[in-house]
Design a protein around this motif. Sequence first.
Motif, PDB file in Angstrom:
ATOM      1  N   MET A 141       4.646  -3.121 -12.147  1.00 27.49           N
ATOM      2  CA  MET A 141       3.295  -3.627 -12.103  1.00 27.49           C
ATOM      3  C   MET A 141       3.224  -3.609  -9.813  1.00 27.49           C
ATOM      4  N   GLY A 142       4.766  -3.985  -9.870  1.00 27.00           N
ATOM      5  CA  GLY A 142       5.171  -4.230  -8.694  1.00 27.00           C
ATOM      6  C   GLY A 142       4.549  -2.542  -7.080  1.00 27.00           C
ATOM      7  N   ASN A 143       4.077  -3.901  -6.538  1.00 27.26           N
ATOM      8  CA  ASN A 143       3.637  -2.926  -4.994  1.00 27.26           C
ATOM      9  C   ASN A 143       4.038  -3.283  -3.887  1.00 27.26           C
ATOM     10  N   VAL A 144       5.538  -3.460  -3.517  1.00 26.83           N
ATOM     11  CA  VAL A 144       5.897  -3.202  -2.417  1.00 26.83           C
ATOM     12  C   VAL A 144       4.925  -2.284  -1.371  1.00 26.83           C
ATOM     13  N   ARG A 145       4.570  -1.650  -1.946  1.00 31.71           N
ATOM     14  CA  ARG A 145       3.171  -0.847  -0.103  1.00 31.71           C
ATOM     15  C   ARG A 145       1.925  -1.642   0.055  1.00 31.71           C
ATOM     16  N   ALA A 146       1.577  -2.454  -0.792  1.00 30.58           N
ATOM     17  CA  ALA A 146       1.270  -3.005   0.053  1.00 30.58           C
ATOM     18  C   ALA A 146       0.405  -4.041   0.977  1.00 30.58           C
ATOM     19  N   VAL A 147       1.600  -4.295   1.771  1.00 30.91           N
ATOM     20  CA  VAL A 147       1.269  -4.835   2.908  1.00 30.91           C
ATOM     21  C   VAL A 147       1.414  -3.886   4.482  1.00 30.91           C
TER      22      VAL A 147
END
Length: 367
Positions: free
Chosen positions: A345-351
């Motif tokens: 579920m993680g979204n490390v590209r959100a930033v």
Amino acid sequence: MTQTILLAAGGTGGHLFPATALAQELTRRGFAVELATDERAEQYGTDFPARAIYRVPSATFSGRSPGAVMKTLSTLAKGYFRARRLLEMVQPYVVVGFGGYPTLPPLMAARSLAIPTVLHEQNAVMGRANRLLSRFADAVALSFGTTKYLRSRAEKRAVVTGNPVRDAVVAFRDQDYSPPEAAGRLLLLIFGGSQGARFFSEIVPQALEKLPSPLRWRLTVVQQARPEDLAEVREAYRAAEIAAHVAPFFKDLPERIANSHLVISRSGASTVAELTAIGRPAILVPLPHAIDNDQLENARRLEENGGGWCMHQSDITADRLAAELERLLGNPDLLAKAAANSKAMGNVRAVNKLADLVADLAGPDQE
């Protein structure tokens, strides 16, 4: 000429942590970042990556009496005029708001000065201040594709970016989850912010004391507690013969999340974003009586995707929590599966998506 971006965020971790992530990314892209917040931000120290930090008066509507409403409106009016003077001095290319009533004065002042604005909503439920600001924000960045109370007139300006997480969190993205080994240590992390720590301080030691001795003796507990509760919680663990480190704040919380086998926490948006970015299983206990049940919605999203378990505070007893912990801690495969689902579920590209949105509104460098 370096372009300046002003971030406006309420002084809680849920607002400041995604603002921190954006500030780090914008700085890497050559922007100058400044922050407008309230006095609560001081509890998080002076680590915010901004060229300057400004305190702007703000208030939350906490009562319905005419006197309380007028007092809040008076404070917000003072904040508006101070924010307007601040913007005239800083001359930012874009103002980005992260929710909470402290964002009202800066974003309303930005509108009056025709400065582009971006609004970011961290939760699956749009907060009340953001609902108001979404009427005129140039862009609305969402963390979830389906966001309750998103105004229909704002849908055309809405973009799903996800909830940004800080560099300190992303650093542990590649640290694999290690399930508990037979007869090995069990690392349990409990945190809940200033509003949630009291309940955890009362119920978790009681529950852990009820675990079977072979399981209890394997535990190493790291727990956040309010300063006034520290002595009581430490004594409870000492009496139960449980190894524990109890403190009011953990500056290295991302590392402690990464090293844990199981987390017990509230379900604020930034908490869930950081748990999923690192990929750790959690028992989430939404803050009860929260306006609009935003924490409950966040916890349900994690549970529906198999990354954790949602427990209502009103349903929790020491016996029930002990039974749930015995079930989970005694099943390494179940914890490992939940950790994998959480990480998915993680979204490390959100930033990056949010920074792209801000950069587009800022336009080309005018140098």
